[in-house]
Write a protein that holds these residues in place. Structure first.
Motif, short mmCIF file in Angstrom:
data_model
loop_
_atom_site.label_atom_id
_atom_site.label_comp_id
_atom_site.label_asym_id
_atom_site.label_seq_id
_atom_site.Cartn_x
_atom_site.Cartn_y
_atom_site.Cartn_z
N ALA A 119 0.83 -1.21 0.00
CA ALA A 119 0.00 0.00 0.00
C ALA A 119 0.86 1.26 0.00
CB ALA A 119 -0.94 0.00 1.21
N ALA A 120 1.96 1.25 0.74
CA ALA A 120 2.87 2.41 0.76
C ALA A 120 3.48 2.64 -0.61
CB ALA A 120 3.96 2.22 1.81
N ALA A 121 3.88 1.56 -1.27
CA ALA A 121 4.45 1.70 -2.62
C ALA A 121 3.38 2.18 -3.61
CB ALA A 121 5.03 0.36 -3.07
N TYR A 122 2.18 1.66 -3.48
CA TYR A 122 1.09 2.04 -4.37
C TYR A 122 0.75 3.52 -4.23
CZ TYR A 122 -3.72 2.37 -6.12
OH TYR A 122 -4.85 2.75 -6.80
N VAL A 123 0.57 3.99 -3.00
CA VAL A 123 0.16 5.38 -2.79
C VAL A 123 1.26 6.34 -3.22
CG1 VAL A 123 0.88 5.66 -0.38
CG2 VAL A 123 -1.06 6.94 -1.25
N ALA A 124 2.51 5.94 -3.09
CA ALA A 124 3.62 6.81 -3.49
C ALA A 124 3.62 7.06 -5.00
CB ALA A 124 4.95 6.21 -3.05
N GLN A 125 2.95 6.20 -5.75
CA GLN A 125 2.88 6.35 -7.21
C GLN A 125 1.68 7.18 -7.66
OE1 GLN A 125 5.40 5.21 -9.17
NE2 GLN A 125 6.30 4.74 -7.18
N LEU A 126 0.78 7.49 -6.75
CA LEU A 126 -0.40 8.27 -7.11
C LEU A 126 -0.07 9.76 -7.16
CD1 LEU A 126 -3.18 6.61 -4.90
CD2 LEU A 126 -2.68 6.21 -7.32
N ASP A 127 -0.96 10.49 -7.76
CA ASP A 127 -0.86 11.95 -7.82
C ASP A 127 -1.67 12.54 -6.68
OD1 ASP A 127 -2.04 14.68 -8.95
OD2 ASP A 127 -0.14 14.25 -9.99
N ASP A 128 -1.25 13.68 -6.15
CA ASP A 128 -2.00 14.33 -5.08
C ASP A 128 -3.41 14.73 -5.51
OD1 ASP A 128 -0.03 14.04 -3.19
OD2 ASP A 128 0.54 16.15 -3.15
N CYS A 129 -3.66 14.78 -6.81
CA CYS A 129 -4.98 15.14 -7.33
C CYS A 129 -5.88 13.93 -7.52
CB CYS A 129 -4.85 15.90 -8.64
SG CYS A 129 -4.03 17.49 -8.45
N ASP A 130 -5.37 12.73 -7.22
CA ASP A 130 -6.19 11.52 -7.32
C ASP A 130 -7.40 11.68 -6.41
OD1 ASP A 130 -6.93 8.61 -6.46
OD2 ASP A 130 -5.71 8.41 -8.27
N ARG A 131 -8.53 11.18 -6.85
CA ARG A 131 -9.80 11.38 -6.14
C ARG A 131 -9.73 10.96 -4.68
NH1 ARG A 131 -14.32 8.43 -4.96
NH2 ARG A 131 -16.29 9.56 -4.95
N VAL A 132 -9.14 9.82 -4.38
CA VAL A 132 -9.11 9.32 -3.00
C VAL A 132 -8.23 10.22 -2.12
CG1 VAL A 132 -7.20 7.65 -3.25
CG2 VAL A 132 -9.04 7.23 -1.60
N ILE A 133 -7.19 10.77 -2.69
CA ILE A 133 -6.31 11.68 -1.93
C ILE A 133 -7.04 12.99 -1.65
CG2 ILE A 133 -4.08 12.86 -1.89
CD1 ILE A 133 -3.91 9.73 -1.93
N VAL A 134 -7.78 13.47 -2.63
CA VAL A 134 -8.57 14.69 -2.45
C VAL A 134 -9.63 14.48 -1.39
CG1 VAL A 134 -10.15 16.30 -3.59
CG2 VAL A 134 -8.06 15.57 -4.76
N ARG A 135 -10.28 13.31 -1.39
CA ARG A 135 -11.28 13.01 -0.37
C ARG A 135 -10.67 13.09 1.03
NH1 ARG A 135 -13.45 7.33 -1.50
NH2 ARG A 135 -14.56 7.70 0.45
N MET A 136 -9.48 12.54 1.18
CA MET A 136 -8.82 12.59 2.48
C MET A 136 -8.44 14.02 2.86
SD MET A 136 -6.45 9.20 2.72
CE MET A 136 -6.50 8.25 1.23
#
Length: 117
Positions: free
Chosen positions: A40-57
């Protein structure tokens, strides 16, 4: 610091905690949980800060004071991730964390409204 990096940095110590908790009677549950958190740490590190789930958080207030804090329910989710069973992937953990944070923000808002009445 990127929000995705903050989340990854939050997850890694929990993975290390699981690795440091070997128990012959745990049927490899600690190892499975650690692998799930590392993934999960490796996966999230590859996402963009604008990804929907990150924006929700972010909207739910998880990034106050320059660090990631999913709240007590989110922390419990991380602490038990993949311990009893390996159901769900990294994206499911993030969705779960967002949902926990949204519930906490909603409860906090409801409490403020009730206090104003």
């Amino acid at each position: 610091m990127h929000r995705t990096v903050m989340i990854a940095e939050y997850l890694r110590p929990y993975a290390q905690w699981r690795i440091a908790r070997p128990d012959r009677a745990d049927d490899c549950r600690n190892a499975r949980a650690a692998i799930g958190l590392i993934d999960a740490a490796a996966y999230v590190a590859q996402l963009d800060d604008c990804d929907r789930v990150i924006v929700r958080m972010a909207v739910a207030g998880c990034f106050a004071e320059g660090r990631f804090d999913p709240g007590p329910e989110g922390e419990a989710l991380v602490r038990h991730w993949h311990y009893d069973e390996a159901a769900g992937g990294a994206a499911d953990l993030l969705e779960g964390l967002a949902a926990c944070a949204e519930r906490a923000a909603s409860d906090e808002h409801a409490g403020r409204v009730a206090a104003c009445r």
